[in-house]
Design an enzyme around this catalytic site. Structure first.
Site, PDB file in Angstrom:
ATOM      1  N   ASP A   1      -7.773   2.900  12.875  1.00  0.00           N
ATOM      2  CA  ASP A   1      -5.759   3.449  12.519  1.00  0.00           C
ATOM      3  C   ASP A   1      -6.213   4.819  12.804  1.00  0.00           C
ATOM      4  OD1 ASP A   1      -4.583   1.456  14.468  1.00  0.00           O
ATOM      5  OD2 ASP A   1      -3.919   0.261  12.126  1.00  0.00           O
TER       6      ASP A   1
ATOM      7  N   SER B   1      -3.192  -9.349   6.358  1.00  0.00           N
ATOM      8  CA  SER B   1      -3.242  -7.884   7.200  1.00  0.00           C
ATOM      9  C   SER B   1      -2.396  -7.558   8.633  1.00  0.00           C
ATOM     10  CB  SER B   1      -4.860  -7.443   6.500  1.00  0.00           C
ATOM     11  OG  SER B   1      -3.764  -6.064   7.272  1.00  0.00           O
TER      12      SER B   1
ATOM     13  N   ARG C   1      -0.061   4.427  17.199  1.00  0.00           N
ATOM     14  CA  ARG C   1      -0.485   5.349  16.558  1.00  0.00           C
ATOM     15  C   ARG C   1      -0.046   6.650  16.863  1.00  0.00           C
ATOM     16  NH1 ARG C   1       0.782   1.376  13.502  1.00  0.00           N
ATOM     17  NH2 ARG C   1      -0.558  -0.118  12.225  1.00  0.00           N
TER      18      ARG C   1
ATOM     19  N   ASP D   1       1.015  -1.663   0.264  1.00  0.00           N
ATOM     20  CA  ASP D   1      -0.091  -0.107  -0.106  1.00  0.00           C
ATOM     21  C   ASP D   1       0.991   1.341   0.069  1.00  0.00           C
ATOM     22  OD1 ASP D   1      -1.871  -1.610  -0.093  1.00  0.00           O
ATOM     23  OD2 ASP D   1      -2.717  -1.577   1.833  1.00  0.00           O
TER      24      ASP D   1
HETATM   25  N1  ARG Z   1      -7.589  -4.385  15.731  1.00  0.00           N
HETATM   26  C1  ARG Z   1      -6.916  -3.924  15.712  1.00  0.00           C
HETATM   27  C2  ARG Z   1      -6.479  -2.160  17.036  1.00  0.00           C
HETATM   28  O1  ARG Z   1      -7.585  -1.164  16.206  1.00  0.00           O
HETATM   29  C3  ARG Z   1      -5.718  -3.869  15.764  1.00  0.00           C
HETATM   30  C4  ARG Z   1      -5.750  -3.065  14.790  1.00  0.00           C
HETATM   31  C5  ARG Z   1      -4.674  -3.087  13.463  1.00  0.00           C
HETATM   32  N2  ARG Z   1      -3.635  -2.472  11.956  1.00  0.00           N
HETATM   33  C6  ARG Z   1      -3.507  -2.748  11.013  1.00  0.00           C
HETATM   34  N3  ARG Z   1      -3.619  -1.827  10.237  1.00  0.00           N
HETATM   35  N4  ARG Z   1      -3.992  -4.116  10.759  1.00  0.00           N
HETATM   36  O2  ARG Z   1      -6.272  -1.685  17.034  1.00  0.00           O
END
Ligand code: ARG
Length: 422
Positions: A143, A195, A114, A33
């Site tokens: 995110d 992912s 993040r 990406d």
């Molecule tokens: N579900 C978790 C969260 O919202 C992990 C997210 C992982 N992020 C990703 N871009 N694959 O914090």
């Protein structure tokens, strides 16, 4: 009608209009990406790109390769920031003190990372004269909330673009775009990969069969933790020493927190500890499934919670989980910079001033179980707790009097109900 509702205006004030984008700080992972994005931004906006990669302790990452790839794809500058120390000091340590878990077992590693990633992006964007920050989040995840929210809070002058939300390319189109522009796609192009997001506090996998709730985990998803079936037949005990709520030693050896977390993870990895198959309520309304591998968090959070309960009174121990839950929810929800979070931290820190001591855990085929506890602050008196004796602060003869008053209201209510129904 306000400007915001005009159909040709961006959906939020912080989103960049095309003519505002000249130099972009791109949060770059080296994956498909953000690699496609690096090229796409240059073409679509006629803008320069500064690539920024942040080391939060992703296991096995080669940052030299990532940086080289960014430059090869035309970045005018490619920076790698080692933020591991800041991450553990300012984000993971407070999370440990707050026993931070969202839902039934997500220790928030991504959610904690993040706001720091976005904060560093703001710093680098300002330093390198960027007007815009770009990231690879989709429009369906948490995110984007955490990153957009952080940038909009800390740097109202910066704009944001999140091309994946807009470009309407699926994976096949992206691979096609990559092929056309000479962007290397690692791991081949046939099967879509899981992912993945990871840092030193944990790893998550999403996508593929994980989206089928009836599908038990395929073995190949576990790239970090040993499957419990394959873990050693001998158990092992690790001891974790804490000072004021923060882990400071492992098996008696004093370590900085980055090293301590990495070594703890190694113990968990070996014994299959920290596998979580999690259904989660996202902030944007979706319910999703994640497979987590959190070997260090599974051990350290359990040890911390145990020690905290040992030094707390019954009243503190009944109240603290409410604070912890609110803390975890704010962090999950992308509200790291919300003042309530630091208000709660003040309480959490106060409680943790007494959380000093050592906890031993036995690791065995997927489990970590507390087996020893030690603290100068334990609200525990072996003399009082023993079954046999009376005396000192505790008189067994006083107990019946206590019971009579303790049960008084319940007894009255019971009698009343029986009389009324009888
Ligand atoms: N579900 C978790 C969260 O919202 C992990 C997210 C992982 N992020 C990703 N871009 N694959 O914090």
């Amino acid at each position: 009608m306000t400007d915001l509702l005009h159909p040709h205006e961006p959906a939020a004030s912080y989103l960049a209009r095309p003519n505002q984008v000249h130099r972009v700080c791109l949060l770059y992972s080296g994956g498909l990406d953000t690699s496609v994005m690096l090229k796409w931004i240059q073409d679509e906006y006629d803008a320069e790109v500064v690539a920024l990669t942040i080391d939060l302790g992703q296991p096995g990452e080669d940052y030299g390769v990532v940086r080289g790839k960014a430059l090869q794809l035309g970045a005018v500058d490619a920076r790698v920031v080692d933020a591991r120390e800041e991450f553990v000091r300012d984000f993971v340590a407070p999370a440990i003190k707050a026993n931070a878990v969202y839902g039934l077992g997500y220790p928030l590693f991504t959610a904690l990372g993040r706001p720091l990633i976005a904060k560093i992006a703001v710093e680098v964007a300002r330093e390198t004269g960027c007007d815009t920050i770009a990231h690879g989040c989709t429009g369906k995840g948490n995110d984007q909330v955490r990153i957009d929210g952080t940038v909009a809070t800390l740097a109202p002058e910066l704009k944001i673009i999140a091309p994946v939300r807009d470009w309407k390319m699926g994976r096949d189109e992206e691979v096609e775009y990559a092929r056309k522009h000479g962007i290397p796609v690692k791991g081949g192009t046939e099967v879509a990969p899981y992912s993945i997001d990871d840092n030193l506090w944990g790893r998550s996998s999403e996508g593929r069969w994980i989206e089928e709730l009836g599908h038990a985990p395929d073995d190949d998803v576990f790239q970090l933790v040993t499957r419990p079936e394959e873990a050693p037949d001998e158990s092992e005990i690790v001891t974790v020493g804490f000072e004021e709520g923060v882990p400071v030693s492992l098996n008696g050896e004093r370590l900085d927190l980055v090293t301590l977390i990495e070594r703890t993870a190694q113990f968990g990895i070996r014994h299959g500890v920290g596998i979580v198959d999690h259904i989660e309520d996202r902030i944007v309304g979706l319910k999703v499934r994640d497979i987590y591998e959190v070997p260090a968090a599974a051990i350290l959070l359990q040890a911390h919670a145990e020690l905290e309960r040992l030094v707390g009174t019954i009243h503190q121990n009944r109240f603290k989980p409410q604070v912890d839950q609110q803390w975890a929810y704010l962090v999950y929800a992308g509200l790291w910079w919300e003042p309530l979070r630091s208000d709660l931290d003040a309480y959490v820190d106060e409680v943790n001033r007494r959380v000093t001591g050592t906890i031993g855990l036995k690791l065995y085929k997927g489990t970590a179980r507390v087996v020893t506890r030690e603290s100068p602050n334990a609200v525990y008196d072996a003399q009082l707790a023993t079954f046999s004796e009376s005396g000192g602060l505790f008189s067994q003869q006083a107990s019946p009097g206590f019971i009579e008053l303790w049960s008084l209201q319940s007894r009255l209510a019971w009698r009343l109900r029986n009389e009324q129904s009888g």
